[in-house]
Design an enzyme around this catalytic site. Sequence first.
Site, mmCIF file in Angstrom:
data_model
loop_
_atom_site.group_PDB
_atom_site.id
_atom_site.type_symbol
_atom_site.label_atom_id
_atom_site.label_comp_id
_atom_site.label_asym_id
_atom_site.label_seq_id
_atom_site.Cartn_x
_atom_site.Cartn_y
_atom_site.Cartn_z
ATOM 1 N N HIS A 159 0.841 -1.202 0.000
ATOM 2 C CA HIS A 159 0.000 0.000 0.000
ATOM 3 C C HIS A 159 0.874 1.249 0.000
ATOM 4 O O HIS A 159 2.060 1.187 0.334
ATOM 5 C CB HIS A 159 -0.906 0.036 1.244
ATOM 6 C CG HIS A 159 -2.116 -0.850 1.130
ATOM 7 N ND1 HIS A 159 -2.078 -2.183 1.468
ATOM 8 C CD2 HIS A 159 -3.378 -0.592 0.710
ATOM 9 C CE1 HIS A 159 -3.280 -2.703 1.258
ATOM 10 N NE2 HIS A 159 -4.082 -1.775 0.806
ATOM 11 N N LYS A 163 -0.437 4.773 4.687
ATOM 12 C CA LYS A 163 -1.261 3.806 5.418
ATOM 13 C C LYS A 163 -0.680 3.581 6.820
ATOM 14 O O LYS A 163 0.530 3.399 6.970
ATOM 15 C CB LYS A 163 -1.332 2.481 4.640
ATOM 16 C CG LYS A 163 -2.257 1.485 5.299
ATOM 17 C CD LYS A 163 -2.737 0.426 4.328
ATOM 18 C CE LYS A 163 -3.674 -0.551 4.993
ATOM 19 N NZ LYS A 163 -4.935 0.087 5.426
HETATM 20 P P1 NAD Z 1 -7.298 9.525 5.270
HETATM 21 O O1 NAD Z 1 -6.331 9.742 6.391
HETATM 22 O O2 NAD Z 1 -7.033 10.178 3.952
HETATM 23 O O3 NAD Z 1 -8.788 9.944 5.718
HETATM 24 C C1 NAD Z 1 -9.309 9.742 7.006
HETATM 25 C C2 NAD Z 1 -10.159 10.967 7.318
HETATM 26 O O4 NAD Z 1 -10.863 10.713 8.548
HETATM 27 C C3 NAD Z 1 -9.328 12.241 7.507
HETATM 28 O O5 NAD Z 1 -9.898 13.300 6.776
HETATM 29 C C4 NAD Z 1 -9.412 12.481 9.010
HETATM 30 O O6 NAD Z 1 -9.330 13.850 9.360
HETATM 31 C C5 NAD Z 1 -10.813 11.905 9.290
HETATM 32 N N1 NAD Z 1 -11.065 11.674 10.713
HETATM 33 C C6 NAD Z 1 -10.219 11.217 11.674
HETATM 34 N N2 NAD Z 1 -10.821 11.229 12.878
HETATM 35 C C7 NAD Z 1 -12.066 11.710 12.670
HETATM 36 C C8 NAD Z 1 -13.182 11.989 13.524
HETATM 37 N N3 NAD Z 1 -13.114 11.778 14.840
HETATM 38 N N4 NAD Z 1 -14.313 12.457 12.971
HETATM 39 C C9 NAD Z 1 -14.404 12.702 11.637
HETATM 40 N N5 NAD Z 1 -13.379 12.485 10.786
HETATM 41 C C10 NAD Z 1 -12.233 11.991 11.298
HETATM 42 O O7 NAD Z 1 -7.388 7.925 5.107
HETATM 43 P P2 NAD Z 1 -8.025 7.074 3.918
HETATM 44 O O8 NAD Z 1 -6.935 6.629 2.984
HETATM 45 O O9 NAD Z 1 -9.224 7.766 3.359
HETATM 46 O O10 NAD Z 1 -8.474 5.770 4.733
HETATM 47 C C11 NAD Z 1 -9.364 5.861 5.836
HETATM 48 C C12 NAD Z 1 -9.635 4.462 6.391
HETATM 49 O O11 NAD Z 1 -10.302 3.673 5.373
HETATM 50 C C13 NAD Z 1 -8.363 3.674 6.741
HETATM 51 O O12 NAD Z 1 -8.645 2.869 7.885
HETATM 52 C C14 NAD Z 1 -8.151 2.783 5.526
HETATM 53 O O13 NAD Z 1 -7.421 1.612 5.814
HETATM 54 C C15 NAD Z 1 -9.569 2.471 5.166
HETATM 55 N N6 NAD Z 1 -9.808 2.037 3.781
HETATM 56 C C16 NAD Z 1 -10.697 1.015 3.614
HETATM 57 C C17 NAD Z 1 -11.036 0.601 2.348
HETATM 58 C C18 NAD Z 1 -12.097 -0.468 2.209
HETATM 59 O O14 NAD Z 1 -12.484 -0.823 1.066
HETATM 60 N N7 NAD Z 1 -12.649 -0.986 3.327
HETATM 61 C C19 NAD Z 1 -10.466 1.200 1.212
HETATM 62 C C20 NAD Z 1 -9.564 2.250 1.406
HETATM 63 C C21 NAD Z 1 -9.238 2.682 2.707
#
Ligand code: NAD
Length: 285
Positions: A159, A163
């Site tokens: 990744h 991450k």
């Molecule tokens: P990112 O860091 O770009 O986004 C996360 C967002 O959540 C940020 O904007 C952050 O400010 C916000 N956040 C944190 N705490 C918060 C709160 N208390 N209230 C509201 N918002 C809050 O990360 P990303 O790449 O978008 O990934 C996010 C999560 O999704 C990770 O755990 C990642 O592993 C997961 N993910 C899952 C899949 C899937 O298909 N299940 C796919 C991609 C990413």
Amino acid sequence: MTDQDMKIVVVGAGGRMGRMLVAEIAATEGCTLSGATDAPGSPLLGQDPGLLAGSGATGVQITDDPAPPIATADAVIDFTAPKATVDHARLCAQAGAALIVGTTGLDHGQEEALYLAARHVPVIYAANYSVGITLLTNLVEKAAATLRDDYDIEVLEMHHRHKVDAPSGTALALGKAAARGRQVNHDAVKQAVRDGHPGVRPRGEIGYATLRGGDVVGEHEVIFAAEGERLILGHKASARRVFAAGAIRATLWTHGKHPAVYDMNDVLGLKSDEAETIQDAERHG
Ligand code: NAD
């Protein structure tokens, strides 16, 4: 937008996945963005998430208080961080809003909060919302059920450098599918760290290797290695859009569903009763 549209709140709307989700909602019939949040202190508070996502103004502002938008939502999509997901689960249960969780890296206690919420509302919890990975997970379970344990199972993932959890939630889901196929307890055979002199590989172990770098969206391989041959099942995601599209499909699917925890196998109609029984047994130890 019509009165029948599903009202969706995207929490973490300023994140990489959050922006994708906002754009995907704008492009999908039958749903509308009714609220958006991001972390307290985020520089994005007050902004229109549609403009951030490049999909056009929505009239919604990003707030750091999730309770008011969730109170009037039909569904909440959460790709944030484990602690935040636990809070959102509680709010969804109180408000009667379905919860679609993409956040990975939840520990057992945090997962329990999802099961508690699922007493009141439908919760979809999937480490990976792509259709390809959902199918791969099924194929891995089948391969592991067919091959004996003289085939060593290793899960390799790569990744992007941002991450924060490892191995990825998807890698763990693939390893758990292999363990289900073999009818063994995943946690008892999992080996996520090898360093120094770990010794000869024990038979039956399910090993993990984690690579991080650049902008890789997500690559997974499950390797079944025996003397004389290797079977390699894999998947490469080249755009985050596949996760967002799958999450929106899952969100629309929750309409009219009874409270329970579901995954993408349910959404895609792939779940066998047998798999469900094994998963439930695993969860209850
Ligand atoms: P990112 O860091 O770009 O986004 C996360 C967002 O959540 C940020 O904007 C952050 O400010 C916000 N956040 C944190 N705490 C918060 C709160 N208390 N209230 C509201 N918002 C809050 O990360 P990303 O790449 O978008 O990934 C996010 C999560 O999704 C990770 O755990 C990642 O592993 C997961 N993910 C899952 C899949 C899937 O298909 N299940 C796919 C991609 C990413």
